[in-house]
Scaffold this active site. Structure first.
Site, PDB file in Angstrom:
ATOM      1  N   TYR A 134      -2.036  -8.923   2.647  1.00 20.47           N
ATOM      2  CA  TYR A 134      -1.345  -7.906   3.451  1.00 20.47           C
ATOM      3  C   TYR A 134      -1.863  -6.494   3.224  1.00 20.47           C
ATOM      4  CZ  TYR A 134       2.528  -7.931  -0.164  1.00 20.47           C
ATOM      5  OH  TYR A 134       3.292  -7.899  -1.294  1.00 20.47           O
ATOM      6  N   GLU A 135      -1.427  -5.577   4.116  1.00 17.84           N
ATOM      7  CA  GLU A 135      -1.995  -4.219   4.226  1.00 17.84           C
ATOM      8  C   GLU A 135      -3.473  -4.278   4.642  1.00 17.84           C
ATOM      9  OE1 GLU A 135       0.093  -1.885   4.114  1.00 17.84           O
ATOM     10  OE2 GLU A 135       1.665  -2.436   2.715  1.00 17.84           O
ATOM     11  N   GLY A 136      -3.811  -5.280   5.437  1.00 18.88           N
ATOM     12  CA  GLY A 136      -5.221  -5.466   5.837  1.00 18.88           C
ATOM     13  C   GLY A 136      -5.895  -6.347   4.799  1.00 18.88           C
ATOM     14  N   ARG A 138      -1.884   0.858   1.267  1.00 18.89           N
ATOM     15  CA  ARG A 138      -2.956   0.260   0.458  1.00 18.89           C
ATOM     16  C   ARG A 138      -2.962   0.781  -0.972  1.00 18.89           C
ATOM     17  NH1 ARG A 138      -6.559   0.510   5.821  1.00 18.89           N
ATOM     18  NH2 ARG A 138      -5.997  -1.575   6.490  1.00 18.89           N
ATOM     19  N   LEU A 177      -0.886   2.194   6.962  1.00 20.37           N
ATOM     20  CA  LEU A 177      -1.606   1.235   6.126  1.00 20.37           C
ATOM     21  C   LEU A 177      -2.384   1.927   5.009  1.00 20.37           C
ATOM     22  CD1 LEU A 177      -2.851  -1.323   8.801  1.00 20.37           C
ATOM     23  CD2 LEU A 177      -1.196  -1.768   7.001  1.00 20.37           C
TER      24      LEU A 177
END
Length: 602
Positions: free
Chosen positions: A409-411, A271, A267
């Protein structure tokens, strides 16, 4: 001093150390190889993606797969993959710029590309055994097979480690039997190699596995229907169900219980690459808006002549310029850190993992800032087009819909805001970033008598750089006091952490824009960089406003009495310009250049 031995800042240290403009990398520093790569990727995007926008919007999943194969044939899927495994083995900056310029045609292709090259391939190149890498990575790098990453589950969103999918060793000890359900799996409809996360027995952490999927021999794998989504419509997104699916024991990725670490590190890279994937979209949205504003006449005048439109165009271009400045600054830091570790004898795997992990704070900052900027940019783009912007006939509404997923997305951005400050505090506890001494110094300064000397600001950006230094004091003042008050309990105070992270984000972004404009003014002359200087100053002005609001909110929410009064006075002192910029003039300078060039031209 060689490139490698120069003292590059560790992750998070930008907050407590001054960075010289000579020490940052900017897009104007691209090598000949990088420039050629950028041009090749732009050409591919213009030829293979942009003309087919309508088909992507109509959920043409086969087109997404076909375009991915073409990207693989040209080597674009293997830019970051070492040559030993069929890739181009280029550096981290080249990985970023490929992602940047290939992602702006449509969010559908951008998502397929990002999921495959990032979380679909990277876990194997970074955590796989030699045998696993030899077996799987070349086919992924060349686009002969596509990857998907099965982490998210119903009921487990931001808490990645809470998945309920199980992995049970078979009696003969040769396979793990996987049972469970995953959702929101990008590329699921055409992927043949799945990275699957499952829990063995009652392990605290999940474990990663490599699963080969063959639709003619499904091995207990069932795919759900394609999801109907707000944007990224031709990106394949499905649920994946596992029913006694067998994975050979040698296909465990890394070690038992190592899945959470794989997920977190994948991740981090995801990011910063997501930030890159939003950059050219902003350039193109801005260009479309400028072209329309120059063409569209109201009251017998092109709307680009009106101040209200100039304001929008200037702000759109500014966020694109600053986002680009910060993204490539961090990318080069990562590339340098990888090179240093390789020179010290680390394997490429280890060097890349540690290099990216070092800058996890910056990766989270960029993810939040750039994903929010691209959404604002598309939103203002619709507004400039007026009623036409709301129509599917113009490019803006699809750009707006596609941009929306970037904040999730990606946290999610909320998680990344909390993470950026949380990771910084952890680094401080480990002694990697000295926050304590600078925070104490700020506290002492608040007790002292301020200087009333009028400084000499004749040199370009001298006042702006002093403002940046003062804004860093704002962060240290607020975060230092909050940490002193709450200690380890601070992580429970999410609204405070969110306010602190907004200060942190704006400092990094504003400083990156100023350092880039300063570096280029020194080498190309101030006149040639007039508009870039204006953008750096405009971004800083906006950042000061955001920081003032976030810091005040923090201070008045966890202090009272004399302490509160002292900190509010400090905030006033640290956010005050000696000479305020003429904001309207800055915006007009930027907008006039855009108008004259009829495109984003920086």
């Amino acid at each position: 001093m060689s490139e490698l031995t120069k003292d590059i800042l560790r992750g998070g240290q930008f907050l407590v150390k001054e960075t010289k403009c000579e020490d940052i990398f900017t897009p104007e520093d691209f090598s000949e190889e990088q420039t050629m790569m950028r041009d090749a990727v732009k050409e591919f995007n213009d030829r293979e993606v942009i003309p087919y926008k309508d088909r992507f919007e109509k959920r043409d999943f086969a087109l997404t797969e076909e375009t991915m194969r073409k990207a693989g044939e040209l080597g674009f899927l293997g830019v970051a993959v070492p040559e030993a495994y069929g890739g181009l083995g280029m550096g981290f900056v080249s990985t970023m710029l490929t992602c940047d310029y290939i992602s702006s045609g449509t969010g559908s292709f951008s998502t397929a590309f990002g999921a495959h090259t990032g979380i679909g391939t990277m876990p194997i190149t970074l955590y796989g055994t030699e045998e696993q890498k030899q077996k799987y990575v070349p086919a992924l790098a060349m686009g002969e097979k596509f990857g998907a990453y099965c982490l998210t589950e119903p009921g487990a969103g931001s808490d990645a480690n809470s998945g309920k999918t199980t992995a049970e060793l078979t009696e003969d000890g040769k396979h793990y039997k996987i049972n469970g359900q995953k959702m929101w799996i990008s590329n699921a409809g055409f992927a043949e190699i799945f990275i699957v996360f499952a829990r063995i027995e009652d392990d605290k952490n999940i474990t990663g596995f490599i699963l080969e999927y063959d639709k003619n021999n499904p091995n207990g794998v069932t795919l759900g229907e394609e999801e109907h989504k707000l944007g990224i419509r031709a990106s394949s997104t499905r649920q994946v169900f596992f029913n006694d699916t067998l994975i050979p024991v040698e296909n465990m990725l890394s070690v038992r219980g190592g899945g959470f670490k794989i997920a977190m590190n994948a991740l981090n890279v995801g990011r910063i690459k997501l930030a890159a994937a939003c950059l050219d979209s902003q350039r193109r949205i801005t260009t479309s808006a400028v072209e329309y504003a120059n063409e569209r006449k109201q009251f017998k005048t092109p709307i680009a002549e009106f101040g209200a439109i100039k304001m929008k165009l200037a702000e759109m271009a500014t966020s694109a310029y600053v986002g680009e400045s910060a993204s490539y600054r961090a990318a080069k830091n990562i590339e340098d850190r990888i090179a240093i570790r390789e020179a010290e004898g680390n394997s490429h795997q280890e060097a890349e993992l540690k290099g990216v992990e070092e800058y996890a704070i910056e990766c989270s900052i960029l993810k939040v800032a750039v994903s929010e900027d691209v959404q604002n940019c598309a939103d203002e783009g619709i507004q400039i087009y007026g009623g036409m912007g709301f129509s599917e006939e113009t490019p803006m509404e699809a750009a707006w819909r596609d941009a929306r997923i970037a904040r999730i997305y990606e946290g999610t951005n909320e998680i990344n805001r909390l993470l950026s400050v949380g990771m910084l505090v952890k680094k401080a506890m480990k002694g990697h970033v000295d926050l304590l001494n600078p925070a104490m110094a700020v506290k002492d300064e608040l007790m002292g008598i301020p200087s009333f000397d009028t400084p000499d600001y004749s040199e370009l950006f001298s006042e702006e750089k002093e403002m940046i230094a003062k804004l860093k004091k704002v962060f240290l003042m607020v975060a230092g006091a909050a940490l002193q008050k709450f200690g380890p309990e601070l992580e429970k105070h999410q609204q405070l952490l969110t306010a602190a992270s907004d200060i942190l984000i704006e400092i990094y972004m504003a400083e990156s824009g100023i350092l880039r404009a300063e570096k280029n003014a020194k080498r190309f002359g101030e006149d040639a960089q007039k508009e870039q200087i204006a953008m750096a100053k405009l971004y800083l002005y906006n950042a000061v406003e955001i920081i003032t609001k976030s810091a005040r909110e923090g201070v008045i929410s966890f202090t009272e009495g004399d302490e509160q009064r002292m900190m509010l006075m400090g905030l006033k002192r640290f956010t005050k310009y000696t000479n305020y910029p003429n904001v309207v003039a800055l915006r007009n300078t930027i907008a006039e250049k855009l108008k004259a060039e009829n495109k984003y031209c920086f």
